[in-house]
Design a protein around this motif. Sequence first.
Motif, mmCIF file in Angstrom:
data_model
loop_
_atom_site.group_PDB
_atom_site.id
_atom_site.type_symbol
_atom_site.label_atom_id
_atom_site.label_comp_id
_atom_site.label_asym_id
_atom_site.label_seq_id
_atom_site.Cartn_x
_atom_site.Cartn_y
_atom_site.Cartn_z
ATOM 1 N N ASN A 126 0.826 -1.205 0.000
ATOM 2 C CA ASN A 126 0.000 0.000 0.000
ATOM 3 C C ASN A 126 0.864 1.260 0.000
ATOM 4 O OD1 ASN A 126 -2.557 -1.317 0.191
ATOM 5 N ND2 ASN A 126 -2.071 -1.801 2.306
ATOM 6 N N TYR A 127 0.551 2.146 -0.940
ATOM 7 C CA TYR A 127 1.280 3.407 -1.087
ATOM 8 C C TYR A 127 0.313 4.583 -0.953
ATOM 9 C CZ TYR A 127 4.978 0.456 -2.980
ATOM 10 O OH TYR A 127 5.939 -0.493 -3.143
ATOM 11 N N CYS A 128 0.852 5.748 -0.574
ATOM 12 C CA CYS A 128 0.010 6.933 -0.394
ATOM 13 C C CYS A 128 -0.273 7.641 -1.710
ATOM 14 C CB CYS A 128 0.653 7.902 0.591
ATOM 15 S SG CYS A 128 2.115 8.757 -0.047
ATOM 16 N N SER A 129 0.526 7.361 -2.741
ATOM 17 C CA SER A 129 0.372 8.068 -4.013
ATOM 18 C C SER A 129 0.939 7.225 -5.144
ATOM 19 C CB SER A 129 1.120 9.399 -3.964
ATOM 20 O OG SER A 129 2.518 9.157 -3.879
ATOM 21 N N SER A 130 0.581 7.591 -6.350
ATOM 22 C CA SER A 130 1.134 6.871 -7.503
ATOM 23 C C SER A 130 2.628 7.134 -7.639
ATOM 24 C CB SER A 130 0.380 7.228 -8.782
ATOM 25 O OG SER A 130 0.443 8.612 -9.032
ATOM 26 N N ALA A 131 3.098 8.311 -7.223
ATOM 27 C CA ALA A 131 4.538 8.601 -7.287
ATOM 28 C C ALA A 131 5.318 7.599 -6.439
ATOM 29 C CB ALA A 131 4.820 10.032 -6.821
ATOM 30 N N CYS A 132 4.845 7.344 -5.240
ATOM 31 C CA CYS A 132 5.510 6.364 -4.378
ATOM 32 C C CYS A 132 5.384 4.954 -4.961
ATOM 33 C CB CYS A 132 4.918 6.390 -2.980
ATOM 34 S SG CYS A 132 5.390 7.836 -1.991
ATOM 35 N N ALA A 133 4.213 4.621 -5.464
ATOM 36 C CA ALA A 133 3.971 3.269 -5.982
ATOM 37 C C ALA A 133 4.827 2.946 -7.191
ATOM 38 C CB ALA A 133 2.492 3.101 -6.329
ATOM 39 N N THR A 134 5.194 3.964 -7.963
ATOM 40 C CA THR A 134 5.989 3.725 -9.164
ATOM 41 C C THR A 134 7.474 3.998 -8.958
ATOM 42 O OG1 THR A 134 5.509 5.963 -9.978
ATOM 43 C CG2 THR A 134 4.052 4.174 -10.732
ATOM 44 N N GLY A 135 7.876 4.282 -7.727
ATOM 45 C CA GLY A 135 9.286 4.480 -7.423
ATOM 46 C C GLY A 135 9.831 5.839 -7.798
ATOM 47 N N HIS A 136 8.963 6.843 -7.901
ATOM 48 C CA HIS A 136 9.364 8.217 -8.199
ATOM 49 C C HIS A 136 10.184 8.317 -9.494
ATOM 50 C CE1 HIS A 136 7.994 9.411 -4.178
ATOM 51 N NE2 HIS A 136 8.546 8.292 -3.764
ATOM 52 N N PRO A 137 9.659 7.829 -10.596
ATOM 53 C CA PRO A 137 10.439 7.799 -11.843
ATOM 54 C C PRO A 137 10.870 9.177 -12.343
ATOM 55 C CG PRO A 137 8.129 7.385 -12.311
ATOM 56 C CD PRO A 137 8.289 7.357 -10.807
ATOM 57 N N ASP A 138 10.109 10.217 -12.015
ATOM 58 C CA ASP A 138 10.479 11.562 -12.478
ATOM 59 C C ASP A 138 11.083 12.396 -11.358
ATOM 60 O OD1 ASP A 138 8.258 12.006 -10.931
ATOM 61 O OD2 ASP A 138 7.052 12.911 -12.518
ATOM 62 N N GLY A 139 11.342 11.774 -10.222
ATOM 63 C CA GLY A 139 11.958 12.463 -9.097
ATOM 64 C C GLY A 139 11.008 13.269 -8.247
ATOM 65 N N ALA A 140 9.728 13.245 -8.577
ATOM 66 C CA ALA A 140 8.741 14.004 -7.803
ATOM 67 C C ALA A 140 8.392 13.265 -6.514
ATOM 68 C CB ALA A 140 7.482 14.221 -8.630
ATOM 69 N N GLY A 141 8.166 14.025 -5.457
ATOM 70 C CA GLY A 141 7.716 13.447 -4.200
ATOM 71 C C GLY A 141 6.219 13.188 -4.229
ATOM 72 N N CYS A 142 5.703 12.716 -3.118
ATOM 73 C CA CYS A 142 4.277 12.408 -3.060
ATOM 74 C C CYS A 142 3.419 13.658 -2.970
ATOM 75 C CB CYS A 142 3.974 11.471 -1.888
ATOM 76 S SG CYS A 142 4.209 12.213 -0.245
ATOM 77 N N GLY A 143 4.015 14.779 -2.558
ATOM 78 C CA GLY A 143 3.293 16.040 -2.511
ATOM 79 C C GLY A 143 2.494 16.274 -1.250
ATOM 80 N N HIS A 144 2.577 15.368 -0.274
ATOM 81 C CA HIS A 144 1.833 15.555 0.967
ATOM 82 C C HIS A 144 2.624 16.455 1.918
ATOM 83 C CE1 HIS A 144 0.004 11.622 -0.411
ATOM 84 N NE2 HIS A 144 -1.001 12.492 -0.405
ATOM 85 N N SER A 145 1.942 17.294 2.622
ATOM 86 C CA SER A 145 2.551 18.244 3.538
ATOM 87 C C SER A 145 3.452 17.544 4.552
ATOM 88 C CB SER A 145 1.448 19.023 4.265
ATOM 89 O OG SER A 145 2.002 19.916 5.183
ATOM 90 N N GLY A 146 4.669 18.045 4.712
ATOM 91 C CA GLY A 146 5.592 17.510 5.704
ATOM 92 C C GLY A 146 6.389 16.301 5.249
ATOM 93 N N CYS A 147 6.162 15.834 4.027
ATOM 94 C CA CYS A 147 6.885 14.665 3.535
ATOM 95 C C CYS A 147 7.809 15.091 2.403
ATOM 96 C CB CYS A 147 5.921 13.585 3.029
ATOM 97 S SG CYS A 147 6.765 12.048 2.619
#
Length: 55
Positions: free
Chosen positions: A30-51
């Motif tokens: 289970n992941y909080c976002s698609s960015a996390c689930a795909t291993g951050h392929p473009d270097g973007a974070g999940c975008g949630h405050s404080g993370c």
Amino acid sequence: MPTVTQQKCACDDCVCIVEIKDAVMKDGRNYCSSACATGHPDGAGCGHSGCACDG
């Protein structure tokens, strides 16, 4: 027995807690976002405050 409804995002660098019912599921984890689930392929974070995860 209590029912678990939340857990930490499966991304190692992520500090987010995700509602299991709302999680992005990949490979049985289970992941909080698609960015996390795909291993951050473009270097973007999940975008949630404080993370600051970015793979």
